[in-house]
Structure formats: structure tokens, C-alpha cells
Design a protein around this motif. Sequence first.
Motif, short mmCIF file in Angstrom:
data_model
loop_
_atom_site.label_atom_id
_atom_site.label_comp_id
_atom_site.label_asym_id
_atom_site.label_seq_id
_atom_site.Cartn_x
_atom_site.Cartn_y
_atom_site.Cartn_z
N TYR A 49 0.84 -1.20 0.00
CA TYR A 49 0.00 0.00 0.00
C TYR A 49 0.86 1.24 0.00
N LYS A 50 0.31 2.30 -0.58
CA LYS A 50 0.96 3.60 -0.65
C LYS A 50 -0.01 4.62 -0.06
N VAL A 51 0.42 5.32 0.94
CA VAL A 51 -0.39 6.40 1.52
C VAL A 51 0.05 7.68 0.82
N PHE A 52 -0.91 8.52 0.45
CA PHE A 52 -0.57 9.79 -0.20
C PHE A 52 -1.34 10.92 0.46
N GLN A 53 -0.76 12.11 0.37
CA GLN A 53 -1.44 13.31 0.86
C GLN A 53 -1.97 14.06 -0.35
N ALA A 54 -3.24 14.35 -0.32
CA ALA A 54 -3.88 15.10 -1.39
C ALA A 54 -3.67 16.59 -1.17
N PRO A 55 -3.91 17.39 -2.18
CA PRO A 55 -3.76 18.84 -2.03
C PRO A 55 -4.60 19.45 -0.91
N ASN A 56 -5.69 18.78 -0.52
CA ASN A 56 -6.56 19.31 0.53
C ASN A 56 -6.06 18.94 1.94
N LYS A 57 -4.82 18.45 2.03
CA LYS A 57 -4.17 18.05 3.29
C LYS A 57 -4.89 16.88 3.97
N MET A 58 -5.61 16.11 3.17
CA MET A 58 -6.21 14.86 3.63
C MET A 58 -5.38 13.72 3.05
N TYR A 59 -5.62 12.52 3.56
CA TYR A 59 -4.84 11.37 3.12
C TYR A 59 -5.73 10.30 2.51
N GLY A 60 -5.16 9.59 1.58
CA GLY A 60 -5.81 8.45 0.95
C GLY A 60 -4.75 7.38 0.76
N TYR A 61 -5.12 6.28 0.10
CA TYR A 61 -4.14 5.22 -0.11
C TYR A 61 -4.50 4.40 -1.35
N ASP A 62 -3.49 3.75 -1.88
CA ASP A 62 -3.64 2.82 -2.98
C ASP A 62 -3.16 1.46 -2.51
N ILE A 63 -3.80 0.41 -3.00
CA ILE A 63 -3.36 -0.96 -2.69
C ILE A 63 -2.99 -1.64 -4.00
N LEU A 64 -1.84 -2.32 -3.96
CA LEU A 64 -1.36 -3.06 -5.11
C LEU A 64 -1.20 -4.52 -4.71
N SER A 65 -1.41 -5.42 -5.66
CA SER A 65 -1.20 -6.84 -5.43
C SER A 65 -0.15 -7.31 -6.43
N ASN A 66 0.95 -7.80 -5.91
CA ASN A 66 2.07 -8.23 -6.75
C ASN A 66 2.46 -7.14 -7.75
N GLY A 67 2.47 -5.89 -7.28
CA GLY A 67 2.89 -4.76 -8.10
C GLY A 67 1.82 -4.20 -9.01
N LYS A 68 0.61 -4.77 -9.02
CA LYS A 68 -0.47 -4.27 -9.89
C LYS A 68 -1.52 -3.56 -9.04
N PHE A 69 -1.91 -2.38 -9.52
CA PHE A 69 -2.91 -1.57 -8.83
C PHE A 69 -4.24 -2.31 -8.76
N ILE A 70 -4.82 -2.37 -7.52
CA ILE A 70 -6.14 -3.02 -7.40
C ILE A 70 -7.18 -2.16 -6.68
N PHE A 71 -6.75 -1.14 -5.91
CA PHE A 71 -7.74 -0.36 -5.16
C PHE A 71 -7.21 1.03 -4.86
N HIS A 72 -8.10 2.03 -4.95
CA HIS A 72 -7.75 3.41 -4.63
C HIS A 72 -8.77 3.97 -3.65
N GLN A 73 -8.31 4.42 -2.50
CA GLN A 73 -9.18 5.12 -1.53
C GLN A 73 -8.84 6.59 -1.66
N GLY A 74 -9.76 7.34 -2.20
CA GLY A 74 -9.53 8.76 -2.43
C GLY A 74 -9.42 9.55 -1.15
N ALA A 75 -9.03 10.80 -1.29
CA ALA A 75 -8.83 11.67 -0.14
C ALA A 75 -9.69 12.92 -0.24
N SER A 76 -10.84 12.80 -0.88
CA SER A 76 -11.71 13.95 -1.07
C SER A 76 -12.88 13.90 -0.09
#
Length: 127
Positions: A49-76
Motif C-alpha cells: 500500500y501507498k499512503v498519499f497526501q492530497a492537495p486538501n491536506k487529507m490522506y488516501g491510499y492505494d493498494i497493489l497486489s504483486n505490483g499491480k494496482f487493485i484499489f484506490h481510496q480517495g482523499a476527497s
Amino acid sequence: MKTKKNHACAFFIAAALLIANAAHTQQINNSAATSFNQTQNITTGNYTYKVFQAPNKMYGYDILSNGKFIFHQGASPARPSEFVTALPKKEQAEKAALYSIKKLSENRPAALTREELKKIIAGQKQP
């Protein structure tokens, strides 16, 4: 003879412009990815998983399985959805990502409900 030279010159100029444009686009994509995904990849089992900070100073994350993107939790916080609640702290996004991975490992959908996200924000333990 001049026509052949003109065509050859035009061809080389066009090729040089295409190469320069491709290099510039790749540089922009790399710098955008670096600034948006400010957190390192965390691996748990087959999932990363990768946690990221969005421009609105909120956080979201992406989940990858074996290096392939499978899920995005937005930060809006403005997206009207049962599954989207913005996470104000990086630690909360990390907990949410780990809980999503747990759900995936149990063959359930990765998306967290608003109630699950509210519990994470409030610091309550997930089931």
C-alpha cells in the motif's frame, strides 16, 4: 535535389521534437508521481500500500497486489459516497489501508464503509 534535402531536414527536425517531447512528458510524470505519493511503499504479504497526501491536506491510499494496482481510496471529503470519507491523518490512512488488506485477504471487497472509516478516525478497533 533541394526538395530531398528539405524533406530530410524536416524529417530530422520532427524526429528531434518528438524525442524531446517524450523525454519531457516522462520527466513530468515522474516528478508528479514523486510529489503526490510522498510515502514509501509498505508491503504486507502479497499486498503493498501507498499512503498519499492530497492537495486538501487529507490522506488516501492505494493498494497493489504483486505490483499491480487493485484499489484506490480517495482523499476527497466532498465526494458523496457511502465508501468515501477523507482521512485527516497519515496514521489513519495507514490503518485504513491495513484494514482494507485484511478484508481482501478474507475475500471481501477492499472498500471501507463510511462507518468503518469513522471508527478508524475515532481510534476505535476494527472487528
